[in-house]
Design a protein around this motif. Structure first.
Motif, PDB file in Angstrom:
ATOM      1  N   ALA A 149      -9.180  38.217 -21.746  1.00 31.06           N
ATOM      2  CA  ALA A 149      -9.229  38.239 -20.291  1.00 31.06           C
ATOM      3  C   ALA A 149     -10.077  39.408 -19.810  1.00 31.06           C
ATOM      4  N   LEU A 150     -11.086  39.094 -19.028  1.00 32.64           N
ATOM      5  CA  LEU A 150     -11.938  40.130 -18.450  1.00 32.64           C
ATOM      6  C   LEU A 150     -11.385  40.491 -17.081  1.00 32.64           C
ATOM      7  N   ASN A 151     -10.250  41.150 -17.116  1.00 32.58           N
ATOM      8  CA  ASN A 151      -9.582  41.531 -15.881  1.00 32.58           C
ATOM      9  C   ASN A 151      -9.468  43.044 -15.814  1.00 32.58           C
ATOM     10  N   ASP A 152      -8.738  43.538 -14.819  1.00 34.54           N
ATOM     11  CA  ASP A 152      -8.594  44.985 -14.665  1.00 34.54           C
ATOM     12  C   ASP A 152      -7.982  45.636 -15.904  1.00 34.54           C
ATOM     13  N   ASN A 153      -7.085  44.929 -16.583  1.00 30.19           N
ATOM     14  CA  ASN A 153      -6.476  45.484 -17.800  1.00 30.19           C
ATOM     15  C   ASN A 153      -7.519  45.697 -18.894  1.00 30.19           C
ATOM     16  N   PHE A 154      -8.459  44.774 -18.996  1.00 25.10           N
ATOM     17  CA  PHE A 154      -9.533  44.915 -19.981  1.00 25.10           C
ATOM     18  C   PHE A 154     -10.360  46.163 -19.691  1.00 25.10           C
ATOM     19  N   PHE A 155     -10.755  46.323 -18.429  1.00 19.83           N
ATOM     20  CA  PHE A 155     -11.579  47.475 -18.074  1.00 19.83           C
ATOM     21  C   PHE A 155     -10.780  48.777 -18.145  1.00 19.83           C
ATOM     22  N   LYS A 156      -9.502  48.701 -17.887  1.00 22.59           N
ATOM     23  CA  LYS A 156      -8.623  49.869 -18.064  1.00 22.59           C
ATOM     24  C   LYS A 156      -8.556  50.237 -19.547  1.00 22.59           C
ATOM     25  N   LYS A 186     -17.983  63.465 -19.208  1.00 19.21           N
ATOM     26  CA  LYS A 186     -18.359  64.871 -19.111  1.00 19.21           C
ATOM     27  C   LYS A 186     -17.706  65.550 -17.910  1.00 19.21           C
ATOM     28  N   GLU A 187     -17.563  64.820 -16.809  1.00 17.06           N
ATOM     29  CA  GLU A 187     -16.969  65.371 -15.591  1.00 17.06           C
ATOM     30  C   GLU A 187     -16.061  64.322 -14.943  1.00 17.06           C
ATOM     31  N   PRO A 188     -14.857  64.163 -15.469  1.00 15.19           N
ATOM     32  CA  PRO A 188     -13.969  63.098 -14.992  1.00 15.19           C
ATOM     33  C   PRO A 188     -13.512  63.260 -13.538  1.00 15.19           C
ATOM     34  N   ASP A 189     -13.668  64.434 -12.971  1.00 14.11           N
ATOM     35  CA  ASP A 189     -13.233  64.632 -11.586  1.00 14.11           C
ATOM     36  C   ASP A 189     -14.242  64.124 -10.563  1.00 14.11           C
ATOM     37  N   THR A 190     -15.411  63.658 -11.016  1.00 10.40           N
ATOM     38  CA  THR A 190     -16.424  63.196 -10.074  1.00 10.40           C
ATOM     39  C   THR A 190     -16.040  61.890  -9.395  1.00 10.40           C
ATOM     40  N   ILE A 191     -15.252  61.064 -10.067  1.00 13.21           N
ATOM     41  CA  ILE A 191     -14.783  59.794  -9.505  1.00 13.21           C
ATOM     42  C   ILE A 191     -13.445  59.471 -10.155  1.00 13.21           C
ATOM     43  N   ALA A 192     -12.554  58.927  -9.378  1.00 13.22           N
ATOM     44  CA  ALA A 192     -11.241  58.561  -9.911  1.00 13.22           C
ATOM     45  C   ALA A 192     -11.394  57.457 -10.951  1.00 13.22           C
ATOM     46  N   GLU A 193     -10.579  57.530 -11.976  1.00 14.13           N
ATOM     47  CA  GLU A 193     -10.639  56.528 -13.052  1.00 14.13           C
ATOM     48  C   GLU A 193     -10.477  55.110 -12.504  1.00 14.13           C
ATOM     49  N   ASP A 194      -9.536  54.921 -11.592  1.00 13.82           N
ATOM     50  CA  ASP A 194      -9.320  53.591 -11.015  1.00 13.82           C
ATOM     51  C   ASP A 194     -10.547  53.098 -10.257  1.00 13.82           C
ATOM     52  N   ASP A 195     -11.238  54.005  -9.563  1.00 12.63           N
ATOM     53  CA  ASP A 195     -12.448  53.619  -8.834  1.00 12.63           C
ATOM     54  C   ASP A 195     -13.556  53.205  -9.787  1.00 12.63           C
ATOM     55  N   LEU A 196     -13.725  53.954 -10.864  1.00 11.78           N
ATOM     56  CA  LEU A 196     -14.752  53.609 -11.848  1.00 11.78           C
ATOM     57  C   LEU A 196     -14.401  52.295 -12.541  1.00 11.78           C
ATOM     58  N   THR A 197     -13.140  52.116 -12.877  1.00 13.20           N
ATOM     59  CA  THR A 197     -12.697  50.870 -13.511  1.00 13.20           C
ATOM     60  C   THR A 197     -12.977  49.683 -12.588  1.00 13.20           C
ATOM     61  N   SER A 198     -12.650  49.833 -11.329  1.00 10.79           N
ATOM     62  CA  SER A 198     -12.882  48.780 -10.344  1.00 10.79           C
ATOM     63  C   SER A 198     -14.379  48.477 -10.205  1.00 10.79           C
ATOM     64  N   MET A 199     -15.198  49.520 -10.199  1.00 11.58           N
ATOM     65  CA  MET A 199     -16.645  49.348 -10.098  1.00 11.58           C
ATOM     66  C   MET A 199     -17.186  48.587 -11.312  1.00 11.58           C
ATOM     67  N   MET A 200     -16.735  48.960 -12.504  1.00 15.94           N
ATOM     68  CA  MET A 200     -17.178  48.269 -13.724  1.00 15.94           C
ATOM     69  C   MET A 200     -16.790  46.800 -13.670  1.00 15.94           C
ATOM     70  N   SER A 201     -15.586  46.535 -13.231  1.00 14.58           N
ATOM     71  CA  SER A 201     -15.094  45.162 -13.151  1.00 14.58           C
ATOM     72  C   SER A 201     -15.893  44.343 -12.140  1.00 14.58           C
ATOM     73  N   ARG A 202     -16.159  44.922 -10.965  1.00 15.15           N
ATOM     74  CA  ARG A 202     -16.931  44.208  -9.936  1.00 15.15           C
ATOM     75  C   ARG A 202     -18.352  43.925 -10.410  1.00 15.15           C
ATOM     76  N   LEU A 203     -18.994  44.928 -10.986  1.00 19.70           N
ATOM     77  CA  LEU A 203     -20.347  44.709 -11.483  1.00 19.70           C
ATOM     78  C   LEU A 203     -20.370  43.619 -12.549  1.00 19.70           C
ATOM     79  N   PHE A 204     -19.356  43.615 -13.382  1.00 24.35           N
ATOM     80  CA  PHE A 204     -19.280  42.586 -14.421  1.00 24.35           C
ATOM     81  C   PHE A 204     -19.108  41.204 -13.798  1.00 24.35           C
ATOM     82  N   SER A 205     -18.121  41.070 -12.924  1.00 29.07           N
ATOM     83  CA  SER A 205     -17.802  39.740 -12.387  1.00 29.07           C
ATOM     84  C   SER A 205     -18.778  39.260 -11.313  1.00 29.07           C
ATOM     85  N   GLU A 206     -19.350  40.192 -10.548  1.00 26.65           N
ATOM     86  CA  GLU A 206     -20.225  39.780  -9.447  1.00 26.65           C
ATOM     87  C   GLU A 206     -21.712  39.767  -9.803  1.00 26.65           C
ATOM     88  N   TRP A 207     -22.108  40.484 -10.839  1.00 23.93           N
ATOM     89  CA  TRP A 207     -23.516  40.459 -11.223  1.00 23.93           C
ATOM     90  C   TRP A 207     -23.720  39.974 -12.657  1.00 23.93           C
TER      91      TRP A 207
END
Length: 183
Positions: free
Chosen positions: A80-87, A152-173
């Motif tokens: 399943a290519l869902n949020d759990n996968f990207f998490k 290298k700098e995990p405080d630049t973006i929240a993990e959940d935000d990055l996970t969501s971005m990866m998932s959207r880019l995967f599913s929408e593009w």
């Protein structure tokens, strides 16, 4: 006489850990076996029982990361290519941070992406076409660059935000891009 697997694994891991520590500080091509063995507390002969040179060691790291991630995320067959996968990607990255930073380094990233592409095309059943390979290169190049920056700098973006971005880019593009090639 064969050593116990735990001892063999610990010795191999010692070489890998020292190598990764060195590779995070200097170019891989300038790392010597002498540096690795001295820092790991073993002799050269022991190193050569495991690896022919530093590039064989790097290749082992790459293959191990791909294998370990595919097992942890159940990549073979249907998954399943869902949020759990990207998490699971994020968790894997954090658990293997130093090794990931080495394979995602500027000098090694394209080699690792090519190896990852080959594995995915072979094991996921994706159509092996120039179009899909190019789409995969674009997606993984951006993804690995973003993940490297985040590691290298995990405080630049929240993990959940990055996970969501990866998932959207995967599913929408990415996914539409590789499936449109089948039409």
């Amino acid at each position: 006489m064969k050593k116990q697997p735990e001892i063999t694994d610990a010795t191999r891991d010692a070489f890998i850990d020292v190598f990764c520590g060195l590779a995070l500080k200097k170019p891989i091509g300038s790392i010597t076996i002498r540096e690795i063995t001295e820092a790991a507390g073993y002799n050269r002969t022991t190193f050569y029982r495991y690896f022919a040179d530093v590039y064989t060691l790097l290749n082992y790291i790459e293959d191990s990361l791909i294998k370990d991630f595919s097992q942890s995320a159940n990549v073979k067959g249907q998954f399943a290519l869902n949020d759990n996968f990207f998490k699971s990607i994020m968790d894997f990255m954090q658990t293997n941070k130093d090794r990931m930073l080495v394979v995602f380094s500027e000098s090694n990233r394209s080699s690792f992406i090519a190896k990852l592409q080959k594995y995915i095309m072979k094991n996921i059943g994706m159509e092996n076409s120039a179009h899909n390979a190019m789409a995969m290169t674009i997606y993984f190049s951006g993804l690995t660059a973003a993940l490297t920056a985040w590691l290298k700098e995990p405080d630049t973006i929240a993990e959940d935000d990055l996970t969501s971005m990866m998932s959207r880019l995967f599913s929408e593009w990415y996914l539409p891009e590789i499936t449109k090639n089948k039409q």
